[in-house]
Design an enzyme around this catalytic site. Structure first.
Site, PDB file in Angstrom:
ATOM      1  N   ASP A  89       0.858  -1.190   0.000  1.00 29.39           N
ATOM      2  CA  ASP A  89       0.000   0.000   0.000  1.00 29.39           C
ATOM      3  C   ASP A  89       0.897   1.244   0.000  1.00 29.39           C
ATOM      4  OD1 ASP A  89      -2.900  -1.181   0.802  1.00 29.39           O
ATOM      5  OD2 ASP A  89      -1.299  -2.259   1.854  1.00 29.39           O
ATOM      6  N   ASP A 123      -7.492  -5.610   7.132  1.00 25.71           N
ATOM      7  CA  ASP A 123      -6.362  -6.510   6.881  1.00 25.71           C
ATOM      8  C   ASP A 123      -5.197  -5.750   6.257  1.00 25.71           C
ATOM      9  OD1 ASP A 123      -7.907  -6.142   4.567  1.00 25.71           O
ATOM     10  OD2 ASP A 123      -7.101  -7.953   3.651  1.00 25.71           O
ATOM     11  N   HIS A 124      -5.451  -4.509   5.792  1.00 29.16           N
ATOM     12  CA  HIS A 124      -4.394  -3.622   5.299  1.00 29.16           C
ATOM     13  C   HIS A 124      -4.225  -2.474   6.286  1.00 29.16           C
ATOM     14  CE1 HIS A 124      -3.802  -4.990   1.010  1.00 29.16           C
ATOM     15  NE2 HIS A 124      -4.878  -5.670   1.375  1.00 29.16           N
ATOM     16  N   GLU A 125      -2.988  -2.128   6.584  1.00 33.16           N
ATOM     17  CA  GLU A 125      -2.736  -0.998   7.471  1.00 33.16           C
ATOM     18  C   GLU A 125      -2.935   0.321   6.710  1.00 33.16           C
ATOM     19  OE1 GLU A 125      -2.383  -1.650  10.489  1.00 33.16           O
ATOM     20  OE2 GLU A 125      -1.835  -3.773  10.412  1.00 33.16           O
TER      21      GLU A 125
END
Length: 257
Positions: A89, A123-125
């Site tokens: 990301d 589930d993604h920072e």
């Protein structure tokens, strides 16, 4: 398995960024790009679009944005292999010639759990960055020189050539798959022709009909994979490869100039 698709998507994204710049002072691309730093898709996106990775300008002590060991959505099997997670990301940016941009802050602000629930936000920072821009004289900004630097052009050409080679390997693999699917379709068709007139013994008619339907279904599936699906995949890769080759030609002309 999806490297070629990732590479073509990254190149198309870079082309879109380049073609929609206009006279804007700052471009920002942020989100889940499904590619790690160092991957070919990451490299060709940055080298073709000339964007910068905010993390690289202001490294944080936390880098993994996905599959981090303390994220509640990460399985134990995955976290045991790479507890720091993977960075997929991003916040990417590119300033114009008359603007200077600095990354004042880069962090992952939501690494703690949701209060009272003890689960991660996602589930993604989340990725947070503060960019400061200020006007400068065009001649005093080093961005223009960087863009036209021959080493940068050569690096871009190297990445694009690697992309073209990846496309060529995928095209060969597609041709191999086409032959395999064709042979399987022919084999099943031969079996169908040979059993179509068979009269099953009493009590096996239902099983016989189900078998024939399955064989017909599999035959049609293999025919579809050998024809329509293969053609669509091939044309998609060829279109991406052609765009990359055109970009390579333009870069070669720019290098000679």
């Amino acid at each position: 398995d999806y490297m070629t698709h990732r590479v073509i998507q990254a190149f198309d994204t870079a082309q879109f960024l380049e073609n929609t710049r206009g006279d804007c002072s700052l471009q920002v691309l942020a989100g889940d790009l499904n590619t790690e730093p160092g991957d070919l898709a990451y490299r060709v996106l940055l080298s073709t679009s000339k964007m910068k990775d905010a993390f690289q300008q202001k490294p944080s002590r936390f880098s993994g944005t996905h599959e981090y060991v303390y994220n509640t959505y990460t399985s134990g099997e995955i976290s045991s292999k790479k507890p720091e997670g993977i960075r997929i990301d991003y916040i990417l940016y590119r300033e114009s010639r008359d603007v200077e941009c600095t990354v004042d802050e880069y962090e992952l602000p939501l690494m703690d759990k949701i209060p009272e629930l003890e689960i991660s936000y996602s589930d993604h920072e989340a990725v947070h960055s503060i960019l400061t821009i200020k006007k400068v004289k065009s001649s005093s900004n080093g961005n223009s020189a960087t863009i036209n630097d021959k080493s940068v052009i050569k690096d871009n050409m190297k990445n694009l050539q690697e992309c073209v080679n990846t496309c060529n390997r995928s095209l060969k693999q597609l041709e191999s798959h086409r032959r395999s699917y064709t042979m399987m379709a022919i084999g099943l068709a031969v079996i169908l022709i040979n059993i179509v007139e068979i009269n099953p013994v009493y009590g096996f008619k239902t099983a016989y009909m189900i078998l024939k339907f399955l064989l017909v279904g599999l035959t049609l599936f293999f025919v579809f994979m050998a024809t329509l699906w293969n053609i669509m995949e091939k044309h998609g890769i060829l279109a991406g490869k052609l765009s990359m080759e055109l970009a390579l030609g333009n870069l070669e002309d720019e290098l000679k100039a």
